[in-house]
Design an enzyme around this catalytic site. Structure first.
Site, mmCIF file in Angstrom:
data_model
loop_
_atom_site.group_PDB
_atom_site.id
_atom_site.type_symbol
_atom_site.label_atom_id
_atom_site.label_comp_id
_atom_site.label_asym_id
_atom_site.label_seq_id
_atom_site.Cartn_x
_atom_site.Cartn_y
_atom_site.Cartn_z
ATOM 1 N N ARG A 1 -63.236 15.034 26.290
ATOM 2 C CA ARG A 1 -61.848 15.662 24.882
ATOM 3 C C ARG A 1 -61.996 16.738 25.414
ATOM 4 O O ARG A 1 -63.101 17.682 26.274
ATOM 5 C CB ARG A 1 -62.350 15.466 23.517
ATOM 6 C CG ARG A 1 -61.976 14.161 23.456
ATOM 7 C CD ARG A 1 -62.748 13.797 22.028
ATOM 8 N NE ARG A 1 -62.595 12.287 21.512
ATOM 9 C CZ ARG A 1 -61.293 11.604 21.552
ATOM 10 N NH1 ARG A 1 -60.182 12.176 21.751
ATOM 11 N NH2 ARG A 1 -61.512 9.753 21.286
ATOM 12 N N LYS B 1 -67.252 -2.713 26.624
ATOM 13 C CA LYS B 1 -65.892 -2.311 27.083
ATOM 14 C C LYS B 1 -65.398 -1.774 28.577
ATOM 15 O O LYS B 1 -66.041 -1.318 29.166
ATOM 16 C CB LYS B 1 -65.489 -1.231 25.948
ATOM 17 C CG LYS B 1 -65.361 -1.602 24.328
ATOM 18 C CD LYS B 1 -65.250 -0.271 23.785
ATOM 19 C CE LYS B 1 -63.525 0.274 23.429
ATOM 20 N NZ LYS B 1 -63.797 1.714 22.891
ATOM 21 N N THR C 1 -56.181 -3.603 21.927
ATOM 22 C CA THR C 1 -54.990 -2.930 21.883
ATOM 23 C C THR C 1 -53.502 -2.616 22.601
ATOM 24 O O THR C 1 -53.222 -3.439 23.392
ATOM 25 C CB THR C 1 -55.612 -1.194 23.297
ATOM 26 O OG1 THR C 1 -57.008 -1.491 23.268
ATOM 27 C CG2 THR C 1 -54.911 0.056 22.694
ATOM 28 N N ARG D 1 -64.028 -3.539 12.584
ATOM 29 C CA ARG D 1 -64.130 -2.829 13.665
ATOM 30 C C ARG D 1 -64.250 -1.899 13.132
ATOM 31 O O ARG D 1 -63.581 -1.033 12.282
ATOM 32 C CB ARG D 1 -63.793 -2.843 15.165
ATOM 33 C CG ARG D 1 -64.346 -1.474 16.228
ATOM 34 C CD ARG D 1 -62.890 -1.283 17.669
ATOM 35 N NE ARG D 1 -61.850 -0.589 17.507
ATOM 36 C CZ ARG D 1 -61.813 0.167 18.810
ATOM 37 N NH1 ARG D 1 -62.365 0.439 19.425
ATOM 38 N NH2 ARG D 1 -60.372 0.456 18.243
#
Ligand code: PGA
Ligand code: MN
Length: 510
Positions: A75, A250, A308, A34
């Protein structure tokens, strides 16, 4: 030759960017890398890609490269060096302007990469910073227009530094599913021949459609979709589209859980992105959601990745926790095609050891599954029936009767390989094709070993050629039963209609 059942994905980063390490990771069992577009520059991505391709050549395996698009991840803006400490009960502000948090007059005033959210968060909704480590609650709004500010109370405090992630699990945001940078990354990925694209923070099937449309524009998806009730390829692939890039959606937002069906309908594969999922949803529900998502993927013939924190402690330590090895095994029992390493291989101290550990756990687990005839997942039945699915169901019965050494498939578009892999029969599947990109993509699927073969002229020529390859490589010996699945005629794309039971060494008239 070693056959891997569960596939291992490694995220590349500073700890794993050198060609030697990449080769080592492949040798230890990685089949998919990835490249995370959230960090680094196009130069970095290109260097990584070249290093992967070089290592791939040296290793003799087919290696897929998955580009991970950041999607609408919000963010915080700039914060002074060292960050600012937020204390419980404190009141802070988000503003639309660019400020440097912590500077004089801006002690607790933050900017963000999507200032629009200020107008879209409602009173009482949560604002989570730094993967949920810091929790805020919206308590009010000041002014309107460019001067607008969102007032928040700190519920759980902590340190905030520049560019920490913001999760808004309670809010319905107008933020587009792909940012300007995502479009640039998509173009780059197509031009450079990436094998998969993942899209972060997908909220519905419509988000997937936007990436699909972009890939169509770039010549990496077919214009028209084939009827999904027909014999499909990876999902819906028209004839001969060599540049086809499958999309991995995702799942990491509550809206994605609500719209899972529409996402699965549109996407080619799914990633259970437990990092953000555990922030946006109740963390206590992550294991249940993992099972639910995998189950639904299996019902619809979609490959699924569990991602994860699988061996998180190995970022710092050469040995994982007991809970982590158990987590990897359970993802396999749940029916994952692939398990993914993130920080462990990208920034960890022990990238190679992490892969070795993951492979050892996978090997033990898959051996148990085989010995006890224990099939991971609950329902292998597909909710839609077509010729390929019916044929794969039939192969399961043959496997139970005959215990063949291998399943062998000539797959043009990948659909038959997906369906055979979904059966989770604990028999290795050798998938033959003459297209490098397709072979790389197939390396993601559970129990599939992709192998190159020039396109045979007929079904019987295919059997003779594969007979030779299996014996020459000593993968099997004379007399071993092999079950072969292929299209008839062999070059016809999108149909899988032939099962042959073959004993190795039996010559077939061409
Ligand atoms: P990320 O996605 O590593 O790109 O955030 C995976 C996750 O959220 O689990
Ligand atoms: Mn994520």
């Amino acid at each position: 030759m070693e056959f891997l059942f569960t596939k291992i994905i490694a995220t590349l980063g500073p700890a794993s960017s050198d060609p030697e390490i990449i080769l080592n990771l492949i040798q230890q069992g990685v089949r998919i890398f990835r490249i995370n577009f959230s960090h680094g520059t196009f130069e970095d991505y290109e260097r990584l890609l070249n290093n992967i391709r070089r290592a791939e050549n040296q290793s003799g395996n087919h290696i897929a490269v998955l580009g991970d698009l950041s999607g609408p991840k919000i963010r915080v803006g700039k914060v002074i060096k060292g960050g600012v400490h937020l204390q419980k009960g404190q009141v802070i502000k988000f503003v639309k302007r660019d400020v440097i948090t912590g500077e004089r007059n801006f002690e607790f005033v933050f900017s963000s990469t999507f200032p629009h959210f200020i107008g879209e968060v409602e009173l009482g909704e949560r604002i989570l910073l730094d993967d949920g480590n810091v929790e805020l609650k919206c308590t009010g709004r000041e002014r309107k227009g460019l001067d607008a500010a969102l007032i928040c109370e700190v519920i759980n405090g902590g340190l905030i530094t520049s560019a920490k992630g913001i999760n808004l699990p309670d809010s319905d945001l107008s933020v587009p599913s792909m940012t300007g940078k995502d479009f640039l990354c998509t173009k780059f990925a197509v031009e450079k021949g990436f094998d998969y694209l993942a899209l972060s923070f997908v909220r519905s099937g419509d988000d997937v459609k936007i990436l699909k449309a972009e890939l169509v524009k770039l010549g990496a998806r077919p214009q028209e979709q084939i009827d999904t009730k027909g014999d499909m390829g990876f999902t819906e692939v028209s004839e001969g589209l060599k540049n086809f890039i499958p999309i991995i959606s995702k799942i990491e937002k509550p809206q994605a859980i609500d719209n899972l069906q529409s996402i699965i309908n549109e996407t080619d594969g799914i990633m259970v992105a437990r990092g953000d999922l555990g922030v946006e949803m109740d963390i206590a529900e992550v294991a249940v959601l993992q099972k639910k998502i995998i189950h639904m993927c299996q019902e619809h013939g979609r490959p699924v990745i569990v991602a994860t924190q699988m061996l998180e402690s190995m970022i710092e330590s050469p040995v994982p926790t007991r809970a982590e090895v158990s987590d990897v095994a359970n993802a396999i029992f749940d029916g994952a095609d692939a398990v993914m390493l993130s920080g462990e291989t990208a920034v960890g101290k022990y990238p190679v050891k992490a892969v070795q550990m993951m492979k050892r756990v996978a090997a033990k687990t898959n051996f148990f599954i085989k010995e006890h005839d224990y099939h991971p997942g609950t329902s292998m039945k597909q909710t839609f029936m077509n010729r390929t699915v019916a044929l794969a169901n039939g192969v399961r019965t043959i496997v139970e009767d005959l215990h063949p050494k291998y399943l062998v498939v000539w797959t043009n578009l990948g659909g038959s390989a997906v369906n055979l892999s979904q059966q989770r029969t604990a028999i290795p599947i050798i998938a033959f094709n003459d297209d490098e990109k397709r072979l790389r993509q197939l390396s993601l699927l559970y129990s599939i070993k992709p192998v190159f073969m020039k396109e045979p002229k007929s079904g019987s020529q295919f059997i003779n050629a594969m007979d030779k390859i299996l014996i020459e490589n000593k993968w099997a010996s004379k007399g071993d039963p092999i079950v072969i699945v292929s299209p008839d005629p062999i070059h016809k794309q999108g149909i899988t209609n032939r099962i042959v039971i073959h004993y190795l060494g039996e010559s077939v008239e061409e």
